[in-house]
Design an enzyme around this catalytic site. Structure first.
Site, mmCIF file in Angstrom:
data_model
loop_
_atom_site.group_PDB
_atom_site.id
_atom_site.type_symbol
_atom_site.label_atom_id
_atom_site.label_comp_id
_atom_site.label_asym_id
_atom_site.label_seq_id
_atom_site.Cartn_x
_atom_site.Cartn_y
_atom_site.Cartn_z
ATOM 1 N N HIS A 33 82.250 55.211 44.968
ATOM 2 C CA HIS A 33 81.684 54.581 44.119
ATOM 3 C C HIS A 33 80.772 55.495 43.198
ATOM 4 O O HIS A 33 80.706 56.769 43.324
ATOM 5 C CB HIS A 33 80.415 53.397 44.725
ATOM 6 C CG HIS A 33 79.753 54.216 45.852
ATOM 7 N ND1 HIS A 33 78.417 54.975 45.574
ATOM 8 C CD2 HIS A 33 79.926 54.178 47.034
ATOM 9 C CE1 HIS A 33 77.891 55.112 46.830
ATOM 10 N NE2 HIS A 33 78.684 54.967 47.713
ATOM 11 N N GLY B 6 77.743 56.671 43.170
ATOM 12 C CA GLY B 6 77.112 57.483 43.933
ATOM 13 C C GLY B 6 77.801 58.891 43.941
ATOM 14 O O GLY B 6 77.435 59.983 43.745
ATOM 15 N N HIS B 7 79.140 58.725 44.548
ATOM 16 C CA HIS B 7 79.980 59.829 44.765
ATOM 17 C C HIS B 7 80.480 60.600 43.346
ATOM 18 O O HIS B 7 80.259 61.503 43.302
ATOM 19 C CB HIS B 7 81.316 59.342 45.273
ATOM 20 C CG HIS B 7 81.170 58.835 46.591
ATOM 21 N ND1 HIS B 7 81.189 57.648 47.026
ATOM 22 C CD2 HIS B 7 80.855 59.242 47.841
ATOM 23 C CE1 HIS B 7 80.828 57.497 48.202
ATOM 24 N NE2 HIS B 7 80.977 58.578 48.760
ATOM 25 N N GLN C 235 83.559 61.363 63.580
ATOM 26 C CA GLN C 235 82.047 61.188 63.298
ATOM 27 C C GLN C 235 81.731 59.696 63.488
ATOM 28 O O GLN C 235 80.606 59.181 63.529
ATOM 29 C CB GLN C 235 81.593 61.871 62.030
ATOM 30 C CG GLN C 235 82.101 60.860 60.770
ATOM 31 C CD GLN C 235 81.968 61.554 59.564
ATOM 32 O OE1 GLN C 235 82.437 62.556 59.141
ATOM 33 N NE2 GLN C 235 80.751 60.991 58.761
ATOM 34 N N ASP D 227 71.608 60.495 52.635
ATOM 35 C CA ASP D 227 71.973 60.742 53.937
ATOM 36 C C ASP D 227 71.064 61.892 54.406
ATOM 37 O O ASP D 227 71.542 63.280 54.473
ATOM 38 C CB ASP D 227 73.502 61.152 54.161
ATOM 39 C CG ASP D 227 74.408 59.846 54.020
ATOM 40 O OD1 ASP D 227 74.059 58.699 54.619
ATOM 41 O OD2 ASP D 227 75.300 59.899 53.015
ATOM 42 N N GLN E 22 71.804 64.128 57.854
ATOM 43 C CA GLN E 22 72.852 64.759 57.475
ATOM 44 C C GLN E 22 72.844 65.887 56.445
ATOM 45 O O GLN E 22 73.354 67.314 57.038
ATOM 46 C CB GLN E 22 73.948 64.067 56.869
ATOM 47 C CG GLN E 22 75.089 64.628 56.362
ATOM 48 C CD GLN E 22 76.437 63.704 55.962
ATOM 49 O OE1 GLN E 22 77.117 62.936 56.799
ATOM 50 N NE2 GLN E 22 76.411 63.751 54.545
ATOM 51 N N VAL F 110 71.202 57.386 44.384
ATOM 52 C CA VAL F 110 71.666 56.553 43.084
ATOM 53 C C VAL F 110 71.240 55.209 43.708
ATOM 54 O O VAL F 110 71.642 54.623 44.223
ATOM 55 C CB VAL F 110 72.971 56.664 42.699
ATOM 56 C CG1 VAL F 110 73.282 55.744 41.436
ATOM 57 C CG2 VAL F 110 73.219 58.034 42.536
ATOM 58 N N SER G 202 78.583 52.501 50.235
ATOM 59 C CA SER G 202 79.864 51.682 50.468
ATOM 60 C C SER G 202 79.659 50.473 51.368
ATOM 61 O O SER G 202 80.480 49.543 51.060
ATOM 62 C CB SER G 202 81.067 52.547 51.261
ATOM 63 O OG SER G 202 81.294 54.053 50.513
ATOM 64 N N ARG G 203 78.782 50.861 52.062
ATOM 65 C CA ARG G 203 78.380 49.313 53.136
ATOM 66 C C ARG G 203 77.882 48.200 52.455
ATOM 67 O O ARG G 203 77.893 47.108 52.810
ATOM 68 C CB ARG G 203 77.567 49.875 54.098
ATOM 69 C CG ARG G 203 78.170 50.941 55.029
ATOM 70 C CD ARG G 203 77.331 51.145 56.119
ATOM 71 N NE ARG G 203 78.154 52.258 57.067
ATOM 72 C CZ ARG G 203 77.681 52.510 58.313
ATOM 73 N NH1 ARG G 203 76.631 52.177 58.712
ATOM 74 N NH2 ARG G 203 78.500 53.244 59.033
HETATM 75 O O1 PAF Z 1 78.798 61.822 53.919
HETATM 76 C C1 PAF Z 1 79.946 61.570 54.057
HETATM 77 O O2 PAF Z 1 80.699 60.757 53.319
HETATM 78 C C2 PAF Z 1 80.543 62.225 55.248
HETATM 79 O O3 PAF Z 1 79.771 62.249 56.389
HETATM 80 C C3 PAF Z 1 81.239 63.675 55.067
HETATM 81 C C4 PAF Z 1 79.997 64.341 54.523
HETATM 82 C C5 PAF Z 1 82.197 63.503 53.862
HETATM 83 C C6 PAF Z 1 81.755 64.151 56.349
HETATM 84 O O4 PAF Z 1 82.943 63.268 56.639
#
Ligand code: PAF
Length: 284
Positions: free
Chosen positions: A35, A37-38, A62, A153, A156, A179, A189-190
């Site tokens: 989306h 954001g990406h 994950q 995140d 993360q 964003v 995405s959720r």
């Molecule tokens: O943030 C994400 O979409 C995932 O955790 C990542 C960093 C692509 C790792 O699979």
């Protein structure tokens, strides 16, 4: 035209060519279903690199046993079109075998202690180790000079920073701003799983974070601010996993001399789990 690589040989040949020409390579790791954001991560990488690779890989290590790995939306054609429009040069779309050539049971894993056990790590055991396991592979496969990760995140990003430093990956991290939709809801995405009523309620998370910030700046003790944040969301109808105030390194702020804070929330509406955070200074 964007190029799509599905084998490590094809990826390596292209990136090695760029590096031979002295070009800087940026990486945007994703799990697809992209989306805006990406796309903004691609633009950020573009601003710091001559060529941009985006990886699209739904990473099984994950996901917890009760999580949605099989159901996770996979939209490769739309992803490639969106990446091209955003200015990405190469989409790295490995198969499970290309990512984990020895199989999942024999895969080398990366484990980051401490910081992975709290907050989202406490609710999703093993999640961040899975993230580091795949991001370490992506760094080795793509050999990027810079890599973009969203601030949404927050944990993360903190865990990946820790890994990059400890394993001496020669990669500069580019943290990207969150964003938001016009009503404050962080893009994710959720969000597409939210029903109409849930979608109307969802921006309350951002409003709650702002209220936590203001209470803290107003002098309320941080534990009370956390209770306030959680109560506010629970009253609005969320199931709250956590609403906390932390230092930038995710420690409890008790003994912290610094003035920087981050408020973090994870809360569920029906079956959809949303996370968001707000970084701020106590004095601003
Ligand atoms: O943030 C994400 O979409 C995932 O955790 C990542 C960093 C692509 C790792 O699979």
């Amino acid at each position: 035209m964007i190029e799509v690589a599905t084998t490590l040989d094809a990826l390596r040949a292209r990136v090695a060519g760029w590096h031979r020409e002295g070009l800087r390579v940026g990486l945007v790791p994703t799990m697809g279903n992209l989306h805006a954001g990406h796309h903004s991560l691609v633009q950020l990488a573009r601003a710091h690199a001559d060529r941009v690779v985006a990886s699209v890989f739904v990473n099984p290590t994950q996901f917890g046993p009760d999580e949605d790995y099989a159901q996770y939306p996979r939209t490769p054609e739309a992803d490639v079109a969106g990446l091209e429009a955003a200015g990405c040069d190469l989409a790295w779309m490995p198969s499970l075998d290309a990512m984990y050539p020895l199989g999942l049971a024999r895969a080398v894993r990366v484990q980051v202690p401490g910081i992975t056990d709290v907050l989202d790590g406490a609710h999703r055991p093993g999640h961040f180790d899975g993230v580091c396991t795949v991001v370490a592979r992506l760094f080795n496969q793509v050999q990027p000079d810079v890599a973009a990760f969203g601030r949404k995140d927050y944990q993360q990003l903190a865990v990946i920073r820790h890994m990059v430093r400890d394993l001496a990956f020669p990669v500069e991290l580019l943290p990207a701003p969150i964003v938001r939709e016009a009503d404050g809801l962080a893009r994710s995405s959720r969000n597409q799983y939210l029903g109409t009523d849930e979608r109307a309620l969802a921006p309350e998370i951002h409003r709650g974070l702002l209220a936590m910030r203001d209470a803290l700046r107003g002098g309320m003790p941080w534990r009370e601010v956390e209770a306030l944040g959680a109560a506010r969301l629970a009253e609005a109808g969320f199931a709250v996993d956590y609403a906390v105030v932390r230092t930038p390194l995710l420690a409890e702020p008790d003994d912290d001399e610094g003035r920087e804070r981050v408020a973090l929330v994870a809360a569920r509406l029906g079956r959809t789990r949303l996370i968001d955070n707000l970084e701020f200074g106590l004095d601003a």
